[in-house]
Scaffold this active site. Structure first.
Site, short mmCIF file in Angstrom:
data_model
loop_
_atom_site.label_atom_id
_atom_site.label_comp_id
_atom_site.label_asym_id
_atom_site.label_seq_id
_atom_site.Cartn_x
_atom_site.Cartn_y
_atom_site.Cartn_z
N SER A 27 5.92 100.14 60.39
CA SER A 27 5.05 100.20 59.19
C SER A 27 5.22 101.45 58.25
O SER A 27 6.11 101.47 57.81
CB SER A 27 3.88 99.58 59.91
OG SER A 27 2.84 99.56 58.65
N ASP A 70 5.08 88.08 60.32
CA ASP A 70 4.76 89.18 59.70
C ASP A 70 4.74 88.81 58.14
O ASP A 70 5.64 88.83 57.39
CB ASP A 70 5.71 90.53 59.82
CG ASP A 70 4.87 91.70 59.43
OD1 ASP A 70 3.84 91.73 58.67
OD2 ASP A 70 5.49 92.77 59.52
N HIS A 123 2.19 91.10 62.05
CA HIS A 123 2.76 92.40 61.75
C HIS A 123 2.53 93.70 62.84
O HIS A 123 3.37 94.30 63.37
CB HIS A 123 1.89 93.10 60.56
CG HIS A 123 2.19 94.47 60.22
ND1 HIS A 123 3.36 94.92 59.85
CD2 HIS A 123 1.54 95.90 59.96
CE1 HIS A 123 3.59 96.09 59.53
NE2 HIS A 123 2.36 96.86 59.86
#
Length: 374
Positions: A153, A318, A351
């Site tokens: 991320s 995601d 995610h």
């Protein structure tokens, strides 16, 4: 040192007493970075791995802080003895970024020029600022080149920025569930989260500490909304469905559904320990990240001088950092004839999958790390 999930790790605070110039033109008179290290740095210092954290992450990557600690570090399934990032081979450094609230200099820290907490006066920081401070951290340890810089991320953005800003100091970059820039939708999500905090009556223009309060309601809502975006609809539905908390409707605005209870719990827990000003800073750093911008929005041009080899991973469910965002990076790397391996993992974790144990993902990271020569 052999690192397991039960290993007691002790954080270190490292002081940098020279002025630090930020991308926005402001200067910090000095700063601290809090880190944890795992494993042993070899004689030629060629086995060092930097772990960069995501929005709400910290330096506490693996192990525990004390014997009664209920939870190991946030990436304990990835980092440790015999794990994909094997601390029997590598010296691993976890760092809390500038602007954080876990010990590095940030809004909760004392401003040496006023001897009061920075609060809202702490300057906006960028991914490039973090990488610059991390390069100073590498210098502190005598590490000329990282064997790898790794992150998921927002951490993946830092890994990518490292390869651009310090191409000769990174041999491998693992960019996981990340993106070369945020989508418009992601910027919108971040602004809604910030507005929830800023419009909380207890925010006091970011100086809530002076009023002995905190914008808990706004931070709680921001986290609840953010948490929804980290999960996949299928995974969320599979876990909770339309299951009721008390087997019947309450006909009021309290909790009816289990998913409501879950999100409120997550929001409350987060608001109890995270700093609102830090949340604002971290989301702005996400918004501003766009290394191609200064190259005429040409990502290939931004990657021209990159020397690192890349491992890029995305996850099918995601939708916050969709696989298409990783495809954009991989395509640009291939276009510049850079070395890149890519895996797109089937997962129902959304995610948050980069924190989970989907076997194809874990095995791919393990295989890649085994091939890194130290």
């Amino acid at each position: 040192m052999t690192v397991t999930s039960q290993t007691i790790v002790v954080p270190q605070t490292i002081a940098f007493d020279a002025p630090f110039s930020l991308q926005n033109g402001q200067t910090l008179p000095r700063f601290d970075l809090i880190v944890e290290t795992y494993g042993t740095l070899n004689e030629n210092k060629s086995n060092a791995i930097l772990i960069c954290h995501a929005l709400s992450g910290t330096h506490h990557v693996a192990g525990r802080h004390h014997v009664s600690d209920k939870h190991a570090g946030w990436w304990d399934n990835m980092v440790g003895a015999g794990k994909p990032i094997d601390t029997n081979r590598f010296f691993v450094v976890g760092v809390n970024n500038l602007g954080g609230c876990a010990g590095s200099t940030g809004p909760l820290s004392l401003n040496p020029e006023t001897n009061e907490p920075y609060g809202a006066d702490f300057p906006v920081v960028t991914v490039r600022d973090w990488v610059k401070s991390q390069a100073m951290l590498a210098d502190y340890f005598g590490i000329e080149t990282w064997a790898a810089v790794v992150g998921g991320s927002l951490g993946g953005m830092q890994a990518l920025q490292w390869t651009i800003d310090f191409p000769q100091r990174v041999r491998h970059a693992l960019v996981i569930a990340s993106s070369p820039r945020l989508s418009t939708q992601n910027i919108a999500f971040n602004d809604v989260a910030r507005q929830a905090i800023i419009t909380d009556p207890d925010f006091h223009n970011g100086n809530y500490a002076r009023f002995n309060t905190k914008p808990r309601r706004g931070l709680r809502i921001a986290r609840m909304m953010g948490h929804i975006t980290y999960l996949a609809e299928h995974g969320l539905g599979k876990k909770f469905g339309r299951q009721l908390k008390q087997n019947q409707y309450q006909y009021n605005y309290d909790v009816d559904f289990e998913v409501e209870s879950y999100l409120r719990y997550q929001g409350d827990k987060f608001a109890d320990h995270f700093d609102a000003n830090t949340y604002l800073l971290m989301t702005k750093a996400l918004d501003y990240f766009d290394p191609a911008a200064e190259f005429g929005n040409d990502l290939q041009a931004a990657l021209k001088n990159v020397q690192a080899k890349f491992f890029v991973a995305s996850f099918s469910s995601d939708w916050r950092f969709a696989p298409s965002r990783s495809h954009e990076l991989v395509k640009a790397l291939i276009g510049m004839r850079k070395s890149v391996q890519y895996i797109e993992v089937e997962s129902h974790h959304g995610h948050d999958a980069f924190l989970m144990e989907d076997a194809p993902y874990i095995n791919a990271v393990r295989a890649y790390m085994k091939n890194i020569v130290v």
